[in-house]
Design a protein around this motif. Structure first.
Motif, PDB file in Angstrom:
ATOM      1  N   ARG A   1      -7.535  11.219  -4.264  1.00 20.53           N
ATOM      2  CA  ARG A   1      -7.357  11.069  -5.708  1.00 20.53           C
ATOM      3  C   ARG A   1      -8.595  10.402  -6.302  1.00 20.53           C
ATOM      4  NH1 ARG A   1      -5.776   5.922  -6.932  1.00 20.53           N
ATOM      5  NH2 ARG A   1      -5.589   4.680  -5.047  1.00 20.53           N
TER       6      ARG A   1
ATOM      7  N   GLY B   1      -6.219   2.226   1.725  1.00 23.28           N
ATOM      8  CA  GLY B   1      -4.832   1.728   1.783  1.00 23.28           C
ATOM      9  C   GLY B   1      -4.163   2.019   3.099  1.00 23.28           C
TER      10      GLY B   1
ATOM     11  N   ASN C   1       0.827  -1.211   0.000  1.00 25.66           N
ATOM     12  CA  ASN C   1       0.000   0.000   0.000  1.00 25.66           C
ATOM     13  C   ASN C   1       0.859   1.258   0.000  1.00 25.66           C
ATOM     14  OD1 ASN C   1      -2.276  -1.506  -0.041  1.00 25.66           O
ATOM     15  ND2 ASN C   1      -2.767  -1.269   2.140  1.00 25.66           N
TER      16      ASN C   1
ATOM     17  N   ASN D   1       1.100   3.806  -3.200  1.00 23.95           N
ATOM     18  CA  ASN D   1       0.761   5.228  -3.036  1.00 23.95           C
ATOM     19  C   ASN D   1       1.881   6.105  -3.573  1.00 23.95           C
ATOM     20  OD1 ASN D   1      -1.687   4.791  -1.934  1.00 23.95           O
ATOM     21  ND2 ASN D   1      -1.080   5.128   0.194  1.00 23.95           N
TER      22      ASN D   1
ATOM     23  N   GLU E   1       1.881   5.994  -7.329  1.00 19.32           N
ATOM     24  CA  GLU E   1       0.750   6.749  -7.885  1.00 19.32           C
ATOM     25  C   GLU E   1       0.996   8.252  -7.798  1.00 19.32           C
ATOM     26  OE1 GLU E   1      -2.663   3.382  -6.883  1.00 19.32           O
ATOM     27  OE2 GLU E   1      -2.375   5.092  -5.533  1.00 19.32           O
TER      28      GLU E   1
HETATM   29 MG    MG Z   1      -3.531   3.723  -1.780  1.00 28.62          MG
END
Ligand code: MG
Ligand code: ADP
Length: 476
Positions: A431, A438, A371, A375, A378
């Motif tokens: 987002r 997460g 996670n 993140n 991303e």
């Molecule tokens: Mg996440």
């Protein structure tokens, strides 16, 4: 919640009977301590009384040149008035004796010397009388009325013993009466101040625990200002908190069940739609070719969302199963799954030492790392070319109590919207398409391992610290 339910105490079991018994025992103990010296004094007085009569008799003997010449009637009267069988009077090495016409020849003679009567000797003497055979002969020795004279009385010990037993009985009865009256008085006082309120509290707790959804069982606190009053008010507050928490939890559980059902159907519908969109994407029409990929990614996102919500319901329930895990490999696996290994734009550095082995649940902790790494990826992907050389790294630092794995990136940092509800399920996402699950899951798993998941405070980029206790370390 599974603890055994305790039975309510009966009318006389529990506190009250313990209290009464303790009070009576303590008072009787004190009485015994007082009783022994008082019994010793009683005996000393008794002996002194006899001795005094003996001294008077001895004075008579002293005045007479020849005791044998005294009329028998007179000597017998002297002896009976002292309660003695014989009286001996000694002075300047000379001694005189009068005795009853038919003197008893004693087998056991016990001497009570009243010239050296300290309290300890008296107490020992008194106990001795009570427990010895009743047929002993008593020899009382004492100072005569002149300095160097000595008076001795010989008599049966039986009357002394009887008087002492009678006296002891009296004391016993009085002591018991005092103990009972005091105990009852204290019990009534304690009942009013303490036992009844405590009983009310225990009964309320027992009843409330049986049915915590019943708000009428919440205790009504009295106006007392002492500790019991505080307990009552705190209990009332706790019970009403528990009541509303339970109600809330039941509602949430109902809602959760409904959501899970809807979500399940939704995912299935979306999956069918995805199959259709895949078919559509194969059509030659240029318009379709332009729109189809967007349709496909939108559906992917929606399915991913539905899937992770379903997962959240399932996976956070189980407690971690600990086993030794090499952290270097665990981080590498997570980075691979997060699509950071071999990423065209983002660099990844794993600085975890090979020797670091921790006792953790591999799949749960792998999920935490995944996670965090996902993140980071991303965030860096979203920032695109705004960051010169995007980079994600995992480092380890240790102190005496903790092992910390830090996941950092040089991305844009947390948006303020995410910062506010970070770690809160369904709230923390900032987002599009995010669930905000997460970090919530990551924190829950970390805490189940006895650790902490914290956002590090730093000016650029983002760093999450996964702090675990050193007790999880396995030395290899
Ligand atoms: Mg996440
Ligand atoms: N490394 C990071 N850099 C920037 N923002 C981050 C980072 N990690 C998390 N965030 C922010 O925190 C939010 C919550 O993350 P998360 O709990 O994983 O939920 P989700 O990923 O589903 O949005 C994300 O939406 C993102 O805005």
């Amino acid at each position: 919640m599974t603890a055994e339910r305790s039975a309510p105490p009966g009318r006389f079991s529990g506190l009250s009977i313990k209290l009464i018994a303790t009070i009576i025992a303590v008072i009787l103990l004190v009485e015994v301590v007082v009783y022994l010296p008082s019994l010793a004094t009683f005996r000393a007085n008794w002996l002194d009384d006899r001795l005094r009569v003996g001294v008077v008799a001895a004075r008579v003997l002293d005045a007479v040149p020849d005791v044998m010449a005294l009329p028998r009637e007179l000597t017998d009267r002297l002896l009976t008035s002292a309660g003695a069988n014989a009286i001996v009077y000694r002075r300047q090495g000379q001694s005189q004796l009068i005795e009853l016409a038919s003197p008893v020849r004693p087998d056991v003679v016990v001497t009570a010397d009243m010239r050296q009567a300290d309290l300890m000797t008296l107490i020992v003497g008194a106990i001795d009388v009570l427990f010895a055979s009743p047929d002993r002969t008593l020899r009382i020795v004492g100072q005569g009325d002149l300095d160097d004279s000595l008076v001795e009385l010989l008599m049966s010990e039986r009357p002394l013993r009887q008087d002492m037993l009678a006296y002891s009985r009296q004391i016993g009865i009085v002591s018991l009466a005092i103990a009972v009256v005091t105990a009852v008085a204290l019990y009534l006082l304690a009942s009013f101040l303490f036992i009844y309120p405590v009983r009310r509290l225990t009964q309320n707790m027992l009843a409330f625990r049986q049915a915590p959804e019943n708000a009428s069982l919440i205790i009504t606190p009295s106006a007392r200002r002492d500790e019991i009053g505080i307990v009552e008010r705190e209990l009332a507050a706790m019970e009403s908190d528990l009541f509303s928490m339970l109600r809330q939890r039941r509602h949430l559980a109902d809602l959760g069940l409904a959501v899970a059902k809807i979500n399940h159907d939704l995912r299935n519908t979306l999956t069918s739609a995805q199959l259709l969109s895949d078919q559509v994407a194969t059509l030659d029409d240029p318009k379709v070719q332009r729109l189809a990929p967007r349709l496909v990614t939108t559906l992917d996102k929606a399915i991913g969302f539905a899937q992770s919500v379903l997962d959240y319901g399932r996976e956070t329930a189980a407690p971690p199963v600990l086993a030794p895990v090499a952290m270097l490999a665990l981080v590498d696996d997570a980075a691979f799954e997060a699509r950071l290994v071999g990423h065209p734009a983002i660099g990844f550095a794993n600085a975890v030492p090979e020797s670091l082995v921790l006792n953790v649940d591999a799949s749960q902790l792998g999920r935490v790392l995944l996670n965090l790494l996902k993140n980071a990826r991303e965030a860096l992907e979203a920032a695109g070319t705004a960051i010169a050389s995007p980079q994600v790294s995992v480092t380890v630092s240790e102190d005496e109590e903790t092992v910390t794995l830090s996941v950092s990136d040089n991305g844009p940092g947390l948006p303020p919207r995410a910062r506010e509800n970070l770690f809160v399920a369904f709230e923390g996402s900032a987002r599009a398409g995010g669930t905000g699950l997460g970090l919530a899951i990551a924190r829950e798993i970390t805490e189940a391992h006895g650790g902490k998941l914290l956002l590090a405070d730093q000016p650029t980029g983002t760093r999450f610290d996964l702090i675990l206790p050193t007790t999880l370390r396995v030395d290899v």
